[in-house]
Design an enzyme around this catalytic site. Sequence first.
Site, PDB file in Angstrom:
ATOM      1  N   CYS A  84      27.719  34.718  39.061  1.00 54.68           N
ATOM      2  CA  CYS A  84      27.214  33.216  39.804  1.00 54.68           C
ATOM      3  C   CYS A  84      26.359  32.263  38.865  1.00 54.68           C
ATOM      4  CB  CYS A  84      26.415  33.669  41.018  1.00 54.68           C
ATOM      5  SG  CYS A  84      25.581  32.292  41.866  1.00 54.68           S
ATOM      6  N   CYS A 108      39.348  36.829  38.781  1.00 58.57           N
ATOM      7  CA  CYS A 108      39.534  38.139  39.414  1.00 58.57           C
ATOM      8  C   CYS A 108      38.147  38.364  39.955  1.00 58.57           C
ATOM      9  CB  CYS A 108      39.981  39.382  38.495  1.00 58.57           C
ATOM     10  SG  CYS A 108      40.416  40.942  39.435  1.00 58.57           S
TER      11      CYS A 108
HETATM   12 ZN   LIG Z   1      24.390  33.510  43.382  1.00 56.15          ZN
END
Ligand SMILES: [Zn+2]
Length: 119
Positions: A84, A108
């Site tokens: 992220c 994935c």
């Molecule tokens: Zn995050």
Amino acid sequence: MAYNDLTPEEAYVILEKGTEAPFSGALNSNKETGVYTCKQCNTALFDSESKFDSGTGWPSFDDDIAGAVKRISDSDGHRVEIVCATCGGHLGHVFEGERITPKSTRHCVNSLSLNFIKE
Ligand SMILES: [Zn+2]
């Protein structure tokens, strides 16, 4: 920024870069319309339109939401990790050139790294 609390299983994957067992994740076969967000910080990462059935046992996406996912080369020099971009939480790996979809890209992702928000 306040992050969501993680279960031990989620922390193993998201913080320690672990991998959940294939076909174990709650979102692997999810086909509903909506958006997939980071379990730790709620950033929108993948749209359901980019999800496809790769047969690998992990949620697979052939595109990410612009700027939401960061790529990092693994130390083994072969795989490319995806995290992220907002919180650095581990998501999984990205593979290119497999020609499974027209975009030939497969993110994935561990189900444990994601929440799903139905449209
Ligand atoms: Zn995050």
